[in-house]
Design an enzyme around this catalytic site. Structure first.
Site, PDB file in Angstrom:
ATOM      1  N   SER A  37      12.790  57.945  19.863  1.00  0.00           N
ATOM      2  CA  SER A  37      13.096  57.663  21.252  1.00  0.00           C
ATOM      3  C   SER A  37      13.416  58.895  22.094  1.00  0.00           C
ATOM      4  O   SER A  37      12.617  59.805  22.195  1.00  0.00           O
ATOM      5  CB  SER A  37      14.239  56.657  21.301  1.00  0.00           C
ATOM      6  OG  SER A  37      14.438  56.223  22.606  1.00  0.00           O
ATOM      7  N   HIS A  38      14.612  58.942  22.629  1.00  0.00           N
ATOM      8  CA  HIS A  38      15.016  59.994  23.561  1.00  0.00           C
ATOM      9  C   HIS A  38      15.549  61.219  22.822  1.00  0.00           C
ATOM     10  O   HIS A  38      15.944  62.193  23.453  1.00  0.00           O
ATOM     11  CB  HIS A  38      16.113  59.451  24.470  1.00  0.00           C
ATOM     12  CG  HIS A  38      17.234  58.859  23.679  1.00  0.00           C
ATOM     13  ND1 HIS A  38      17.084  57.692  22.952  1.00  0.00           N
ATOM     14  CD2 HIS A  38      18.479  59.288  23.444  1.00  0.00           C
ATOM     15  CE1 HIS A  38      18.211  57.430  22.323  1.00  0.00           C
ATOM     16  NE2 HIS A  38      19.078  58.381  22.588  1.00  0.00           N
TER      17      HIS A  38
ATOM     18  N   ASP B 117      11.352  58.100  28.761  1.00  0.00           N
ATOM     19  CA  ASP B 117      11.826  58.879  27.617  1.00  0.00           C
ATOM     20  C   ASP B 117      10.728  59.139  26.588  1.00  0.00           C
ATOM     21  O   ASP B 117       9.554  58.860  26.834  1.00  0.00           O
ATOM     22  CB  ASP B 117      13.017  58.179  26.955  1.00  0.00           C
ATOM     23  CG  ASP B 117      12.596  56.911  26.246  1.00  0.00           C
ATOM     24  OD1 ASP B 117      11.595  56.310  26.677  1.00  0.00           O
ATOM     25  OD2 ASP B 117      13.242  56.537  25.268  1.00  0.00           O
TER      26      ASP B 117
ATOM     27  N   ASP C  45       9.583  57.733  23.900  1.00  0.00           N
ATOM     28  CA  ASP C  45       8.650  56.680  23.490  1.00  0.00           C
ATOM     29  C   ASP C  45       8.332  55.695  24.602  1.00  0.00           C
ATOM     30  O   ASP C  45       7.712  54.661  24.357  1.00  0.00           O
ATOM     31  CB  ASP C  45       9.168  55.947  22.249  1.00  0.00           C
ATOM     32  CG  ASP C  45      10.485  55.236  22.498  1.00  0.00           C
ATOM     33  OD1 ASP C  45      11.271  55.711  23.353  1.00  0.00           O
ATOM     34  OD2 ASP C  45      10.753  54.211  21.852  1.00  0.00           O
TER      35      ASP C  45
ATOM     36  N   ASP D 298      10.208  53.683  26.557  1.00  0.00           N
ATOM     37  CA  ASP D 298      10.877  52.405  26.831  1.00  0.00           C
ATOM     38  C   ASP D 298      12.054  52.530  27.788  1.00  0.00           C
ATOM     39  O   ASP D 298      12.526  51.543  28.324  1.00  0.00           O
ATOM     40  CB  ASP D 298      11.273  51.683  25.534  1.00  0.00           C
ATOM     41  CG  ASP D 298      12.149  52.502  24.626  1.00  0.00           C
ATOM     42  OD1 ASP D 298      12.509  53.633  24.993  1.00  0.00           O
ATOM     43  OD2 ASP D 298      12.477  52.012  23.519  1.00  0.00           O
ATOM     44  N   ARG D 299      12.546  53.745  28.013  1.00  0.00           N
ATOM     45  CA  ARG D 299      13.669  53.896  28.946  1.00  0.00           C
ATOM     46  C   ARG D 299      13.164  54.307  30.327  1.00  0.00           C
ATOM     47  O   ARG D 299      12.061  54.836  30.454  1.00  0.00           O
ATOM     48  CB  ARG D 299      14.626  54.984  28.455  1.00  0.00           C
ATOM     49  CG  ARG D 299      15.265  54.633  27.153  1.00  0.00           C
ATOM     50  CD  ARG D 299      16.288  55.678  26.774  1.00  0.00           C
ATOM     51  NE  ARG D 299      16.990  55.241  25.571  1.00  0.00           N
ATOM     52  CZ  ARG D 299      18.236  55.571  25.264  1.00  0.00           C
ATOM     53  NH1 ARG D 299      18.914  56.367  26.055  1.00  0.00           N
ATOM     54  NH2 ARG D 299      18.797  55.124  24.174  1.00  0.00           N
TER      55      ARG D 299
ATOM     56  N   LYS E  14      12.083  47.113  25.702  1.00  0.00           N
ATOM     57  CA  LYS E  14      12.308  47.564  27.060  1.00  0.00           C
ATOM     58  C   LYS E  14      11.111  48.414  27.479  1.00  0.00           C
ATOM     59  O   LYS E  14      10.373  48.903  26.625  1.00  0.00           O
ATOM     60  CB  LYS E  14      13.623  48.313  27.167  1.00  0.00           C
ATOM     61  CG  LYS E  14      13.823  49.462  26.202  1.00  0.00           C
ATOM     62  CD  LYS E  14      15.262  49.922  26.305  1.00  0.00           C
ATOM     63  CE  LYS E  14      15.542  51.165  25.483  1.00  0.00           C
ATOM     64  NZ  LYS E  14      15.715  50.866  24.045  1.00  0.00           N
TER      65      LYS E  14
HETATM   66  C1  G16 Z   1      18.121  52.096  21.351  1.00  0.00           C
HETATM   67  C2  G16 Z   1      17.983  50.623  21.454  1.00  0.00           C
HETATM   68  C3  G16 Z   1      18.627  50.149  22.724  1.00  0.00           C
HETATM   69  C4  G16 Z   1      20.059  50.633  22.786  1.00  0.00           C
HETATM   70  C5  G16 Z   1      20.091  52.127  22.641  1.00  0.00           C
HETATM   71  C6  G16 Z   1      21.492  52.723  22.650  1.00  0.00           C
HETATM   72  O1  G16 Z   1      17.425  52.689  22.411  1.00  0.00           O
HETATM   73  O2  G16 Z   1      16.623  50.249  21.457  1.00  0.00           O
HETATM   74  O3  G16 Z   1      18.518  48.779  22.793  1.00  0.00           O
HETATM   75  O4  G16 Z   1      20.664  50.278  23.988  1.00  0.00           O
HETATM   76  O5  G16 Z   1      19.466  52.460  21.444  1.00  0.00           O
HETATM   77  O6  G16 Z   1      21.970  52.819  21.408  1.00  0.00           O
HETATM   78  P1  G16 Z   1      23.271  53.598  20.978  1.00  0.00           P
HETATM   79  O7  G16 Z   1      24.261  53.413  22.104  1.00  0.00           O
HETATM   80  O8  G16 Z   1      23.647  52.885  19.728  1.00  0.00           O
HETATM   81  O9  G16 Z   1      22.929  55.033  20.798  1.00  0.00           O
HETATM   82  P2  G16 Z   1      16.276  53.727  22.163  1.00  0.00           P
HETATM   83  O10 G16 Z   1      15.740  54.025  23.538  1.00  0.00           O
HETATM   84  O11 G16 Z   1      16.962  54.889  21.494  1.00  0.00           O
HETATM   85  O12 G16 Z   1      15.312  53.020  21.267  1.00  0.00           O
END
Ligand code: G16
Length: 542
Positions: A112-113, A276, A278, A280-281, A375
């Site tokens: 992800s990010h 981000d 991937d 989704d954000r 998302k």
């Molecule tokens: C992932 C999940 C999201 C979540 C986020 C935050 O996001 O897919 O649903 O809100 O983690 O997670 P944490 O607060 O536990 O770091 P992503 O964009 O990293 O896949």
């Protein structure tokens, strides 16, 4: 030819908030990725001859793991693999492809990010047939299997050429390399009024989108520049790079600072956005206004009926518990359901499948709808553009009117990153021990109303998820929430979410940190953040 290879289990393959995320060198250990992929397959039933979707965000190690996953899928009996060209599929596009082609599930390779590169992060996530992240019962089974696994299956076959569309045979399985963008772009065109957005842009409305050298580049180029007619250059950093150009592909005010500054300048474009690693954000910044993800969810829900895909209205709204209550007020006014879930998109899956919620959102820059089961960063950008085109007002005007109607939820998240894990865990344990005694206690003008550790009772499958974040609710509706991130890869990240509701429009132009100052101080006092973490201030404030 299929080989069965003996292996030894690893003890640390527990999926977090969204799949297994570790540093690349961890994934490069002998059989580490193979063990986890085989543990996924061993936890599933009935995929013989079925389709598996594979794709990732293009980060370092993506292609290597894709080749392993293809050969292992063939050895385990899948009938077909669909893989994005170049190994690319954004997370929402992967979700759509799984749904559109009725695949059994999908393997999404992303952290992800989090940053990418030889010493940075990598991740593997399994998505089920509805296109969404595997629910906890599946991820628990994968983890259990990973602790006892003693062999994996793989076919001996040459690598598949990922760079040209077309079909190949790998043992008895067909691998089709697909255009990663086409299906997704067509879906977006079915949801939004592209003609109206095109007109808006043709009339001189300036959009800038920062793909952060990550996966949304090709998607945004195709949709924003080619189909919606924004001038060349409107999409910045559009080539996905294995190390994201050395940056954090995290669309927040710290890592997308340049975009923020552009949008605050006197000659700013009309609308700025970023996505981000991937895809989704999303980050939404109007001219002179940063829209917090919690507010964005509320504003999108209040105006969604202006887009053709949502013209019939929403069935309900869902938000993660730490996300502000702004959306609740919209749901109340619309007379529709509001659902509060734990952090993690996987918890929205049942609500979407059952038709209880249409739009979902999280404070962590995630917004989406029932069009996929993830998302979706570009979706949020396009819904904003559709609303801007329909209302013919600026983002700032829309936000001001929204707050005047519903009141404003001042909201901020303070992150303490790479904190010593023991210190972070003991901070949470100490907080938990205090909870029963807190109600009725006053801190200056703030009096604690209730305090608990959030438990979620899924209304659809009746499962219960405990210990999902500590909430301290004050009289008058302010609150502080604490939880440890489930996506970090080094040490622990403490997240503190601070919120205050302000009904008075005369007080809607305050600086957010100032508006929250008393709560920020109390958040530290109750949890002893400074003393326990040794940090004077958060690493990131959003
Ligand atoms: C992932 C999940 C999201 C979540 C986020 C935050 O996001 O897919 O649903 O809100 O983690 O997670 P944490 O607060 O536990 O770091 P992503 O964009 O990293 O896949």
């Amino acid at each position: 030819m299929t080989r069965t290879v003996s292996t030894n289990p690893y003890s640390d393959q527990k999926p977090g908030t969204s799949g297994l995320r570790k540093k690349v060198p961890v994934f490069q250990q002998k059989n580490y990725a193979e063990n986890f992929i085989q543990s996924i397959f061993d936890s599933l039933d009935g995929f013989e001859g079925q389709t598996l979707v594979i794709g990732g965000d293009g980060r370092y190690y993506n292609r290597e793991v894709i080749q392993k996953a293809i050969k292992m899928a063939a050895a385990n009996g899948f009938g077909r693999v669909l893989v994005g060209r170049g190994g690319i599929l954004s997370t929402p596009a992967a979700s759509h492809v799984i749904r559109k082609y009725k695949a059994f599930g999908g393997i999404v390779l992303s952290a992800s990010h989090n940053p990418g590169g030889p010493t940075e992060d990598f991740g593997i996530k399994y998505n089920v047939g509805n296109g969404g992240p595997a629910p906890e019962k599946v991820t628990d089974a994968i983890f259990a299997r990973s602790k006892t696994i003693d062999s994996y299956r793989i076919v001996d076959a040459p690598d598949v050429n990922l760079d040209a569309e077309g079909s190949h045979q790998v043992d008895d399985m067909t691998v089709t390399v697909i255009d990663p963008v086409a299906d997704y772009a067509e879906l977006m065109e079915s949801l939004f009024d592209f003609d109206a957005i095109r007109k808006l842009i043709a009339g001189g409305f300036r959009v800038v989108f920062d793909a952060m050298s990550a996966v949304t580049g090709p998607y945004a180029k195709e949709i924003i520049e080619k189909r919606l007619g924004a001038p060349k250059g409107s999409v910045m950093n559009f080539i996905p790079l294995p190390d994201f150009g050395g940056h954090h592909p995290d669309p927040n005010l710290v890592h997308a600072r340049a975009l923020y500054e552009t949008m605050m300048a006197p000659d700013a474009p009309d609308f700025g956005a970023a996505s981000d690693g991937d895809g989704d954000r999303n980050l939404i910044i109007g001219k002179s206004i940063f829209v917090t993800p919690s507010d964005s969810l509320a504003m999108l829900a209040a105006n969604a009926h202006l887009a053709p895909g949502y013209a019939k209205g929403l069935a309900g709204i869902a938000r993660s518990m730490p996300t502000s209550g702004a959306a609740d007020r919209v749901a109340e006014k619309l007379g529709i359901g509001i659902y509060e879930t734990p952090t993690g998109w996987k918890f929205f899956g049942n609500l979407l499948d059952e038709g209880l919620a249409t739009i979902c959102g999280e404070e962590s820059a995630g917004t989406g709808s029932n069009h996929v089961r993830e998302k979706d960063g570009l979706w949020a950008v396009l819904l904003w553009l559709n609303i801007l085109a329909a209302r013919k007002e600026s983002a700032l005007e829309i936000a001001r009117k929204h707050w005047a109607t519903y009141g404003r939820n001042y909201y901020s998240r303070h992150d303490y990153e790479e904190v010593d894990s023991d210190a972070a865990n003991s901070l949470i344990t100490a907080l938990r021990d205090k909870l029963a005694a807190l109600p009725g206690t006053s801190f200056g003008a703030l009096t604690v109303d209730t305090a608990d550790d959030f438990s979620y009772h899924d209304p659809v499958d009746k499962s219960v998820s405990k210990n999902q974040g500590i909430r301290i609710l004050f009289k008058g509706g302010s609150r502080v929430v604490y939880r440890l991130s489930g996506t970090g890869t080094s040490g622990a990240t403490l997240r503190v979410y601070i919120e205050r509701y302000e009904p008075d429009p005369a007080r809607h132009d305050l600086d957010t940190q100032e508006a929250l100052a008393d709560l920020i101080a109390v958040a530290d006092e109750i949890a002893e953040i400074k003393a326990r973490t040794g940090r004077d201030q958060p690493s990131v404030i959003t």
